[in-house]
Design a protein around this motif. Structure first.
Motif, PDB file in Angstrom:
ATOM      1  N   PRO A  60      -1.201  -3.607   5.643  1.00  0.00           N
ATOM      2  CA  PRO A  60      -0.088  -4.538   5.368  1.00  0.00           C
ATOM      3  C   PRO A  60      -0.592  -5.899   4.910  1.00  0.00           C
ATOM      4  CG  PRO A  60       0.252  -3.417   7.446  1.00  0.00           C
ATOM      5  CD  PRO A  60      -1.106  -3.032   6.983  1.00  0.00           C
TER       6      PRO A  60
ATOM      7  N   MET B  17      -1.621  -5.612   1.346  1.00  0.00           N
ATOM      8  CA  MET B  17      -0.445  -5.530   0.475  1.00  0.00           C
ATOM      9  C   MET B  17       0.177  -6.903   0.270  1.00  0.00           C
ATOM     10  SD  MET B  17       0.529  -2.627  -0.743  1.00  0.00           S
ATOM     11  CE  MET B  17       2.200  -3.096  -1.083  1.00  0.00           C
TER      12      MET B  17
ATOM     13  N   PHE C 250       0.659  -9.055  -3.151  1.00  0.00           N
ATOM     14  CA  PHE C 250       1.925  -9.666  -3.584  1.00  0.00           C
ATOM     15  C   PHE C 250       1.730 -11.168  -3.820  1.00  0.00           C
ATOM     16  CE2 PHE C 250       4.239  -6.027  -1.470  1.00  0.00           C
ATOM     17  CZ  PHE C 250       4.735  -5.522  -2.655  1.00  0.00           C
TER      18      PHE C 250
ATOM     19  N   LEU D 107       5.967  -2.120   8.189  1.00  0.00           N
ATOM     20  CA  LEU D 107       4.868  -1.236   7.753  1.00  0.00           C
ATOM     21  C   LEU D 107       5.400  -0.131   6.841  1.00  0.00           C
ATOM     22  CD1 LEU D 107       2.739  -0.721  10.980  1.00  0.00           C
ATOM     23  CD2 LEU D 107       1.941  -1.607   8.812  1.00  0.00           C
TER      24      LEU D 107
ATOM     25  N   LEU E 191       6.379  -1.430   3.252  1.00  0.00           N
ATOM     26  CA  LEU E 191       5.313  -1.745   2.294  1.00  0.00           C
ATOM     27  C   LEU E 191       4.738  -0.506   1.630  1.00  0.00           C
ATOM     28  CD1 LEU E 191       3.550  -4.624   4.235  1.00  0.00           C
ATOM     29  CD2 LEU E 191       4.921  -4.809   2.175  1.00  0.00           C
ATOM     30  N   ARG E 192       4.867   0.627   2.271  1.00  0.00           N
ATOM     31  CA  ARG E 192       4.367   1.845   1.633  1.00  0.00           C
ATOM     32  C   ARG E 192       5.492   2.867   1.412  1.00  0.00           C
ATOM     33  NH1 ARG E 192      -0.697   1.240   0.506  1.00  0.00           N
ATOM     34  NH2 ARG E 192      -0.703   3.243  -0.508  1.00  0.00           N
TER      35      ARG E 192
ATOM     36  N   PRO F 177       1.173   1.113  -3.893  1.00  0.00           N
ATOM     37  CA  PRO F 177       2.413   1.864  -3.597  1.00  0.00           C
ATOM     38  C   PRO F 177       3.528   1.526  -4.588  1.00  0.00           C
ATOM     39  CG  PRO F 177       2.201   0.035  -2.113  1.00  0.00           C
ATOM     40  CD  PRO F 177       0.969   0.012  -2.954  1.00  0.00           C
TER      41      PRO F 177
ATOM     42  N   LEU G 206       6.386   0.262  -4.248  1.00  0.00           N
ATOM     43  CA  LEU G 206       7.063  -1.026  -4.050  1.00  0.00           C
ATOM     44  C   LEU G 206       6.425  -2.117  -4.915  1.00  0.00           C
ATOM     45  CD1 LEU G 206       9.255  -2.477  -2.378  1.00  0.00           C
ATOM     46  CD2 LEU G 206       7.493  -3.063  -0.739  1.00  0.00           C
TER      47      LEU G 206
END
Lengths: 171, 542
Positions: A13, A16, A20, B17, B20-21, B38, B40
């Motif tokens: 996370p 990710m 972003f 969580l 996000l995927r 992913p 998103l």
């Protein structure tokens, strides 16, 4: 950092969210670059007119207003707007009353055409269109000039406002 | 026993969580579950692209009010589609009850975690949708850097208000598991909007009459009733007009957003209680029974038992495989985008109403039909691929013949009658309404339909549809193999479009054009009949 670790990080996370954040930071940079280069984008905001033919030029160099007005009234709306486009390219070459003679045709179509120039023309074209309107000395034209002045004021275009004030004074 | 705040924290962490995927955009983005990036992320990228292209296309061409209206409307539409697509992930998941139903999680803790998840999700999208318009808008003439703040506030409120209204609407229905089809369709909203933006921006730059700018700057009266117009007026007033008075309205907008959030929280809590008590009693989803509709359709589309069974088989797979339906949507979405643009820019004139003297150009009306003609081979080609391609050995050994001509014809019929014909009917209604001339609409679509039939015969040979559903879908496979055929078909259809444009000017020319199409149709049918007989002879010999 090994490839596997980067992949693991990107799958987490936190990774990710970092991805972003980087993407958004890049987008902000691009947007700021665009915002600071307004003249570059405004360069493309201009109307394009067809080249004036010799026949069209001779028609516009008339010395007989009555005959010209009769001819204009026989033209299709598309050809009447073409006369306006010819005038826009060579405003100084034709008689000063020419805008009023052109507007003896289909007024609605011509006013609509002038509106397009005021909206989508370059700064010079917009001033030419305003000059065209002022020379018609019609009440509708004055209303359009006042509307254009309001718009220029809203857009912080001081030079356009001054020019329009000048034109409106002579009305 | 855990306390409620810990329930909330744990639930929220899990939901984030999963967000996000999440894989719900997998079909629309082409991303696979195992990939590093992913779906998103690609959706966020698409949102950035759409907002960037729109903002840059409008930059310098329209004033603050129309610019803000377009950007806010786009932003709200994309936010609504995001929530509908991922509704089960961000708002309410029916399967949650199977995981946490036995734990005494209070429904308010669940609803609060869901709302927090939803706010995070919508804010993530909002950032993507706000960056370009907010910064570029500040550089518009008559605007300043305060625009960035005011627009960001208005867009964030709009991106919360409209999706929350969509959720409230959703919770009005009885609590039962959602079918994925509608959400799949909504996942393509962004694709349709990307197409509209892409084509719209190009048209705006090329349109000498500046119809889109005129439409936005002198909007029709109905546009003043669109809520995003009110928001855009507020933003413009704040930047160009009376900011202190506007602050009061800003407070009202913020209050409205908070009140809507609270009400949605309450509704979600009630909804969660309803599914918790009712979910266990829901019967298991039925497996699709042999459908009477499929039997009727196959009887209508085919004659003879072998052909009917083949059509039934194609229809069954079309019904079962959502991927197949999704693969067909881009073609239809392109048509929808072109129709919308044609209507908005006044290029949807009647080609049979006197040619060049018509007030509106008929170019888009002809282009839309030609695009439909061009899409026929691609629509048929989609049937070559399947998730269950490994089972295709059954078809190879079926009595339809080793070259699979029977099944290929079934695919052709299904595409023509169940995909192309409904699209033609909808287009016909749009044209008839626009032109106020049903006869011209019928003639235009009739000629288009004839071209679709001819192209379908040509495509039978060209796309190599020996055995449908027999290949796995690989990257590039969908269009790479048929690219030469598509190029040839596009050239032919464009030529036919030009012919129709000129033929429409006189009735005699139109009749000659129709006869030419009938000759082409007869030739294509004759040629196909010859090859079919040849295959049957080969089959009997073997």
């Amino acid at each position: 950092m090994s490839g596997g670790t980067v992949a693991d990080f990107l799958r987490s996370p936190r990774g990710m969210l970092a991805l972003f954040a980087c993407t958004f930071a890049g987008a902000v940079l691009l947007a700021v670059a665009a915002a600071f280069n307004r003249p570059f984008f405004e360069k493309f905001v201009a109307e394009k007119y067809g080249v004036v033919t010799a026949q069209e030029d001779s028609l516009m160099r008339t010395t007989d207003p009555a005959s010209f007005v009769r001819k204009v009234q026989l033209l299709t709306p598309g050809k009447q707007t073409r006369l306006y486009e010819i005038w826009m390219q060579r405003p100084g070459k034709y008689p000063e009353q020419m805008p009023a003679w052109i507007l003896s045709g289909n007024r609605d179509t011509l006013f609509q055409r002038i509106r397009v120039t005021l909206l989508a023309g370059s700064a010079v074209q917009r001033q030419m269109a305003a000059l065209f309107l002022s020379r018609t000395r019609l009440p509708e034209a004055k209303v359009m000039l006042l509307d254009e002045r309001k718009r220029a004021y809203r857009r912080d275009e001081q030079d356009v406002v001054s020019y329009l004030d000048e034109l409106l004074r002579t009305q | 026993m855990s306390t409620k705040p810990s329930h909330f924290r744990l639930l929220l962490r899990t939901f984030l969580l999963m967000d996000l995927r999440g894989q719900h955009y997998a079909r629309a983005t082409g991303a696979k579950p195992g990939e590093l990036i992913p779906p998103l992320y690609w959706v966020i990228g698409q949102y950035l692209f759409i907002s960037a292209v729109t903002a840059i296309a409008l930059f310098g061409r329209v004033d603050v009010l129309p610019y803000t209206f377009v950007m806010l409307t786009l932003s709200a539409l994309l936010s609504i589609s995001a929530v509908v697509v991922e509704f089960n992930e961000v708002a309410l998941n029916f399967t949650d009850t199977q995981v946490i139903g036995h734990i005494p999680v209070h429904r308010r803790a669940y609803a609060a975690a869901r709302i927090a998840n939803l706010i995070f999700y919508l804010l993530l999208f909002s950032v993507a949708l706000v960056i370009f318009p907010a910064i570029i808008g500040a550089a518009l003439r008559g605007s300043d850097w305060s625009y960035t703040l005011v627009y960001a506030f208005a867009a964030c409120c709009a991106n919360l208000i409209f999706p929350l209204l969509a959720i409230l609407l959703y919770t009005l229905r009885p609590p039962e598991p959602d079918k994925s089809d509608f959400r799949d369709v909504m996942a393509w909203t962004q694709i349709v909007l990307a197409l509209v933006v892409f084509y719209g921006a190009q048209m705006m730059l090329r349109d000498g009459q500046h119809r889109l700018e005129m439409f936005l700057s002198y909007p029709p009266a109905w546009m003043h009733w669109v809520p995003t117009w009110w928001l855009a007026q507020w933003v413009t007033e704040m930047v160009q007009g009376n900011a202190p008075a506007g602050l009061l309205w800003g407070a009202v907008i913020a209050l409205l957003t908070v009140a809507l959030l609270a009400f949605t929280l309450y509704r979600l809590a009630s909804f969660y209680r309803a599914i918790r008590t009712g979910y266990e009693h829901l019967s298991a989803e039925r497996t699709p029974a042999p459908s009477r509709g499929i039997q009727l359709l196959s009887g209508w589309l085919a004659s003879g038992r072998a052909q009917r069974s083949s059509v039934q088989f194609v229809l069954l797979l079309l019904r079962r495989d959502p991927d197949l339906r999704m693969r067909m949507l881009p073609q239809v979405a392109t048509l929808a985008a072109l129709v919308l643009l044609g209507l908005m820019t006044g290029q949807m004139g009647n080609p049979f109403a006197g040619g060049g003297s018509t007030a509106q150009s008929p170019s888009m009306a002809i282009a839309v039909v030609q695009i439909l003609v061009i899409s026929v081979p691609m629509l048929m080609h989609n049937f070559l691929y399947s998730r269950d391609f490994e089972s295709s050995w059954l078809l190879w050994s079926a009595p339809a013949g080793p070259r699979g001509s029977l099944h290929a014809h079934s695919v052709r019929r299904v595409v023509l009658w169940l995909v192309v014909l409904p699209v033609c009917l909808v287009l016909g209604l749009v044209f008839a309404w626009r032109w106020q001339d049903p006869v011209s609409a019928l003639l235009h679509l009739g000629l288009g339909w004839l071209q679709c039939v001819i192209i379908s015969y040509v495509a039978l040979e060209g796309i190599g549809l020996k055995v449908p559903f027999s290949e796995p879908l690989a990257k590039g496979g969908l269009s790479g193999k048929v690219a030469p055929l598509l190029a040839a078909v596009a050239t032919g259809a464009t030529f036919l479009g030009f012919l129709e444009f000129f033929a429409a000017q006189k009735l005699l020319y139109t009749a000659i054009f129709a006869v030419l199409l009938l000759c082409l149709f007869a030739f294509a049918k004759f040629k196909d009949g010859g090859s079919f007989v040849f295959q049957k002879n080969n089959l009997s010999k073997s």
